[in-house]
Write a protein that holds these residues in place. Structure first.
Motif, short mmCIF file in Angstrom:
data_model
loop_
_atom_site.label_atom_id
_atom_site.label_comp_id
_atom_site.label_asym_id
_atom_site.label_seq_id
_atom_site.Cartn_x
_atom_site.Cartn_y
_atom_site.Cartn_z
N THR A 24 32.31 -69.41 -80.75
CA THR A 24 33.44 -69.58 -79.83
C THR A 24 33.06 -69.35 -78.38
N ALA A 25 31.95 -68.71 -78.10
CA ALA A 25 31.51 -68.49 -76.72
C ALA A 25 29.98 -68.54 -76.69
N ALA A 195 24.53 -61.44 -83.52
CA ALA A 195 25.91 -61.93 -83.59
C ALA A 195 26.15 -62.90 -82.45
N GLY A 196 27.02 -63.89 -82.70
CA GLY A 196 27.41 -64.79 -81.63
C GLY A 196 27.04 -66.24 -81.89
N ASP A 197 26.67 -66.92 -80.82
CA ASP A 197 26.53 -68.37 -80.81
C ASP A 197 25.12 -68.80 -81.22
N PHE A 198 24.92 -69.07 -82.50
CA PHE A 198 23.62 -69.55 -82.99
C PHE A 198 23.84 -70.22 -84.35
N ALA A 199 22.89 -71.05 -84.71
CA ALA A 199 22.87 -71.62 -86.05
C ALA A 199 22.06 -70.69 -86.95
N VAL A 200 22.55 -70.45 -88.14
CA VAL A 200 21.91 -69.47 -89.03
C VAL A 200 20.46 -69.84 -89.32
N ILE A 368 31.22 -59.13 -77.44
CA ILE A 368 30.12 -59.40 -78.37
C ILE A 368 29.24 -58.17 -78.57
N THR A 369 29.08 -57.35 -77.52
CA THR A 369 28.25 -56.16 -77.66
C THR A 369 28.86 -55.20 -78.69
N SER A 370 30.16 -54.94 -78.58
CA SER A 370 30.81 -54.02 -79.52
C SER A 370 30.74 -54.54 -80.94
#
Length: 427
Positions: A24-25, A195-200, A368-370
Motif C-alpha cells: 500500500t505504500a 515488512a512493506g512493499d516487496f514481492a515475496v 511501518i517501523t512499528s
C-alpha cells in the motif's frame, strides 16, 4: 488495516525470517531481533547489552565507521536500535527500492561488526552521557524501570540496573565484546523481519543472497529467569535529587505469557480499566473526584505488554502532592482492586478498553517501523508474529470474570512498593 499474510523460512545457518508484504505504500521496514537483552548480561558487566548495541553501529566487515548511517540516510531512510530485557533490535525504514541496501547492512554487521578499542572507549563515554541525560540529571529518571525491579525481584538478571553502573561499564574490554558477540549474535539466535512493499520471491532471493553465507555458530540455551513471588510487601525508598513531587511505584508479578496468555491479557485489560483515559476508575477517583494524585498510570509489562518473557511486572505509578501519604494512595488502589475482584468491570468498560486498544494498535501499526518491530518481537519472544495483529481480537475476548481474577491476584502481601520523596525532603 488488514493483517498481512506472513511468510516464514529458516536459512541453513539458523536465521529465522519473517516476511510481511504490504504494497500500500512504497516503503519497507527491516529489523533484526537478537535473543539477548540486559537480563542475559553477566554479573559485573551491568549495562553491557546496551553498550554492545551501540558498538554494532560503529562499522562492520565491509563498512567503515559511520558508513551505516550514511548509507541509510542517503537513501532517505531512518534507523535505530534498542535494548530490552530479553532482546535487542536493530532496524531501518527505507524507500522500497533500497530494500537490498538494508539487508546488506544488517547481514554485514551480523557477520562481523568492527569493534576496536577506540570504538569501545568512545561508546562507553556515549552511554555514560546518555545515562547522565536520561537518568541522573532528569526528574524521575529511570522511574520506575530501573528502581522498582530490585524491590520486586531478588535475582541478578531480574533486579539489576540494565543501563549499567559507570564503574562496570568502564571495565568492559574487547574480550568481553568478542565473547558476547560469539555467544549471542549467531544467526540462529536472531529473527530477521521484512515488512512493506516487496514481492515475496524477490525478498526471499535477497535474504538468501546476503544472509545465506553468514557463518552458523552455536546458539546459547535460553535460560529461565523464573524466581518465586515476593512473600509479603517489599518496600524501598529511592532518593531523586530532582523530583519536584513525591512519587510512588507499585509492582506485582504478571502471569507467564508463555503458559497463560489469556491470564496475561486479562491483566492488560485490567490496567486499562484502571487508568486508560479520563473515564477509567483510578483517573476518576484519584485525579478528578478526591483528588489524590496529579498523575496515575497502570501498565502490564515493565516495557509494555508482551515485551518480555516471564517474569514481568504489572506496574502502578503515581505523582502526588506532599500532603497525600503513599499509604492513602495504596489504600485507594487496594479498594478499587477489591471492587474489581468482587464484581469485575462493567460491559461498557470492557467495550471501551477494546475499542481504545484496537484504535491505538491500528494507529501504531500504520507506521511501518512499528509494524516491523512488532512482528519481529512477537516471533522471537512468543513464536508467533501473528500475535501482533491478533491482539485487538484477543483483548476483545477477555471476559469480566477473567479481569476479576486478575484483580484478585494483585495482593498487598505479594508486591513491591517504591517511594520517591520530593527533592530536599519535602515529602
Amino acid at each position: 488495516m488488514a493483517a498481512p499474510e506472513l511468510h516464514r523460512f529458516t536459512l541453513p545457518n539458523g536465521l529465522r525470517v519473517v516476511l510481511a508484504p504490504d504494497r500500500t505504500a512504497p516503503v519497507v521496514g527491516v529489523s533484526v531481533h537478537y535473543d539477548v537483552g540486559f537480563r542475559s548480561e553477566p554479573e559485573g558487566r551491568t549495562g553491557f547489552a546496551h553498550l554492545f548495541e551501540h558498538l554494532m553501529f560503529q562499522g562492520s566487515e565491509s563498512l567503515e565507521k559511520l558508513a551505516h548511517f550514511r548509507h541509510v540516510q542517503s537513501s532517505g531512510g531512518t534507523f535505530n536500535g534498542s535494548t530490552h530485557p530479553d532482546y535487542t533490535d536493530y532496524f531501518e525504514t527505507l524507500p522500497s527500492a533500497a530494500l537490498e541496501r538494508a539487508l546488506f547492512l544488517e547481514a554485514d554487521r551480523m557477520r562481523a561488526p568492527r569493534i576496536t578499542q577506540e570504538n569501545l572507549n568512545n561508546q562507553i563515554d556515549v552511554v555514560k552521557e546518555e545515562i547522565r541525560l536520561r537518568v541522573l540529571n532528569t526528574p524521575y529518571g529511570g522511574f520506575p524501570w530501573i528502581w522498582l525491579p530490585p524491590v520486586l525481584y531478588s535475582t541478578f538478571p531480574n533486579a539489576h540496573n540494565g543501563y549499567g553502573d559507570f564503574t562496570e561499564l568502564e571495565q568492559a574490554n574487547l574480550d568481553d565484546c568478542a565473547q558476547f558477540f560469539d555467544t549471542y549474535y549467531a544467526p540462529g539466535n536472531a529473527v530477521l523481519t521484512v515488512a512493506g512493499d516487496f514481492a515475496v520471491a524477490h525478498a526471499t532471493e535477497l535474504v538468501n543472497k546476503h544472509f545465506g553465507d553468514v557463518p552458523a555458530r552455536p546458539t546459547p540455551a535460553r535460560p529461565s529467569f523464573a524466581e518465586p513471588h515476593p512473600q509479603g510487601e517489599q518496600r524501598a525508598v529511592h532518593e531523586d535529587p530532582h523530583a519536584p513531587l513525591p512519587a510512588l511505584a507499585v509492582g506485582y508479578r504478571l502471569p507467564d505469557p508463555g503458559t497463560d496468555l489469556d491470564g496475561y491479557l486479562a491483566n492488560v485489560v485490567l490496567a486499562a480499566v484502571l487508568s486508560d483515559g479520563d473515564a477509567s476508575r483510578l483517573q476518576q477517583r484519584m485525579v478528578h473526584r478526591e483528588p489524590l494524585v496529579t498523575d496515575i498510570s497502570v501498565g502490564a509489562g515493565l516495557f509494555g505488554p508482551l515485551d518480555a518473557r516471564d517474569p514481568d511486572t504489572f506496574t502502578v505509578t503515581a505523582m502526588h502532592s506532599p500532603e497525600v501519604s503513599e499509604d492513602r494512595i495504596l489504600g485507594v488502589l487496594d479498594d478499587e482492586l477489591e471492587k474489581l475482584a468482587a464484581t469485575g468491570p462493567q460491559e461498557d468498560e470492557l467495550a471501551r478498553v477494546a475499542a481504545r486498544w484496537a484504535a491505538s494498535m491500528h494507529r501504531e501499526h500504520d507506521r511501518i517501523t512499528s509494524r516491523t518491530l512488532s512482528f519481529g518481537a512477537s516471533e522471537l519472544l512468543h513464536g508467533r508474529a501473528e500475535l501482533a495483529s491478533e491482539l485487538p481480537e484477543r483483548i476483545r475476548a477477555v471476559t469480566t470474570e477473567q479481569v476479576a481474577a486478575a484483580a484478585k491476584a494483585l495482593r498487598p502481601d505479594s508486591r513491591a512498593v517504591l517511594v520517591v520523596p520530593a527533592a530536599g525532603g519535602n515529602k
